[in-house]
Design a protein around this motif. Structure first.
Motif, PDB file in Angstrom:
ATOM      1  N   VAL A 248       2.779   1.532  -3.545  1.00  0.00           N
ATOM      2  CA  VAL A 248       1.918   1.993  -4.641  1.00  0.00           C
ATOM      3  C   VAL A 248       1.798   3.508  -4.644  1.00  0.00           C
TER       4      VAL A 248
ATOM      5  N   GLN B  98       0.834  -1.207   0.000  1.00  0.00           N
ATOM      6  CA  GLN B  98       0.000   0.000   0.000  1.00  0.00           C
ATOM      7  C   GLN B  98       0.866   1.254   0.000  1.00  0.00           C
TER       8      GLN B  98
ATOM      9  N   THR C 185      10.267   3.186  -5.654  1.00  0.00           N
ATOM     10  CA  THR C 185       9.480   1.952  -5.650  1.00  0.00           C
ATOM     11  C   THR C 185      10.371   0.730  -5.757  1.00  0.00           C
TER      12      THR C 185
END
Length: 323
Positions: free
Chosen positions: A225, A222, A233
């Protein structure tokens, strides 16, 4: 039918892998190779974390504890297994059998609890990086290690204690070690409490621990993202990759082995026993390999140690002799 009491003078016989007795010598080569890899891999990481102050971080301290649990599990299993294969030493006293059972299953519970702690470590590192050192202090890591140890002792100790009250009709255990369910099947009394408790431990350890790990990774995904940068990322996912691979190596053989014991009616005994050994040995063998490949800090320390001795040898060789 012969009835044997449960005194401390009772002696069981480990068959090894039924149907493959003629292949025991060849199998011993596989297991001895795995033993060597486990000792070198886990021992190297334990040594590096213990001696390098730069690795005294929460993640590596938890890794240190995981390697110790893996070594204990391996040392409880493989020496007796290799004696069985090499010297046909099939006999094992009941007290030794129950002790082996306690350490094997206890170490497995501790390993699972440490993986939950490591999942929490990765959760804080990704979701709360600025508070990482505040939350995961050394004292908190020690507390996590003690909780894992207490959990292992509390859950594993009733297994041999419940078995000691039973009377046994069979003394030949069709296994390579004193697995809980394999020994339970040797009893001629009502074994429902033993079977129920064994299933409870499996569901509690694997079920609850996997649930907590899944919850941690759900929060991590979560957070990942929401990251705008592709580099951020990738870095966040790479931070968790080693731990995720270790989880797969640890839990997949455990789940398959447990299901095979309880519902795998058409699976041969050889497969049952081989899966049980893989469940114990694969994590211990692959954990240091995975972390050695994925963690640059460990790679750097290993390279430093390997290069230090040749450099010192060259320095001593080139040092001029005193007149």
């Amino acid at each position: 039918m012969l009835i044997f009491n449960h005194s401390s003078f009772l002696t069981f016989t480990l068959m090894g892998i039924p149907g493959l007795e003629s292949q025991h010598l060849w199998l011993s080569l596989l297991f001895s190779s795995m033993f060597l890899v486990i000792l070198i891999g886990n021992g190297a990481i334990i040594f590096l974390v213990a001696t390098e102050s730069t690795l005294h971080t929460p993640m590596y301290l938890l890794l240190f504890l995981l390697m110790v649990a893996d070594l204990i599990s391996t040392l409880a299993l493989l020496p007796k297994l290799l004696c069985l294969f090499w010297f046909n030493d099939h006999a094992i006293a009941s007290n030794a059998c129950f002790t082996q059972m306690f350490f094997i299953h206890g170490a497995s519970v501790v390993r699972s609890a440490l993986l939950v702690a490591m999942a929490f470590d990765r959760l804080v590192a990704v979701c709360q990086p600025l508070r990482y050192n505040t939350i995961l202090t050394h004292s908190f890591v020690v507390w996590l290690g003690l909780v894992a140890l207490v959990k292992g002792v509390i859950l594993a100790l009733p297994m041999p204690l419940l078995l000691q009250r039973l009377t046994f009709c069979h003394m030949v255990i069709p296994h390579t070690y004193c697995d809980h369910m394999a020994v339970v099947k040797m009893a001629c009394e009502h074994t429902k409490p033993n079977r129920t408790y064994g299933l409870f431990v499996i569901l509690f350890v694997v079920g609850l621990d996997l649930l907590l790990i899944s919850f941690s990774y759900g929060l991590i995904l979560q957070t990942v993202v929401r990251l705008n940068s592709r580099d951020a990322t990738f870095k966040a996912l790479n931070t968790c990759s080693a731990h995720f691979l270790v989880i797969m190596v640890t839990y997949m053989p455990a789940i398959i082995s447990s299901l095979a014991h309880r519902i795998g009616l058409n699976i041969s005994p050889q497969v049952h026993i081989f899966l049980a050994n893989l469940y114990l040995l694969l994590p211990s063998m692959f954990n240091p390999i995975i972390y050695g490949i994925k963690m640059k800090e460990i790679q750097g320390k290993v390279a430093k140690c390997l290069c230090r001795e040749p450099a010192e040898a060259v320095g001593l060789h080139n040092k001029p002799a005193n007149k």
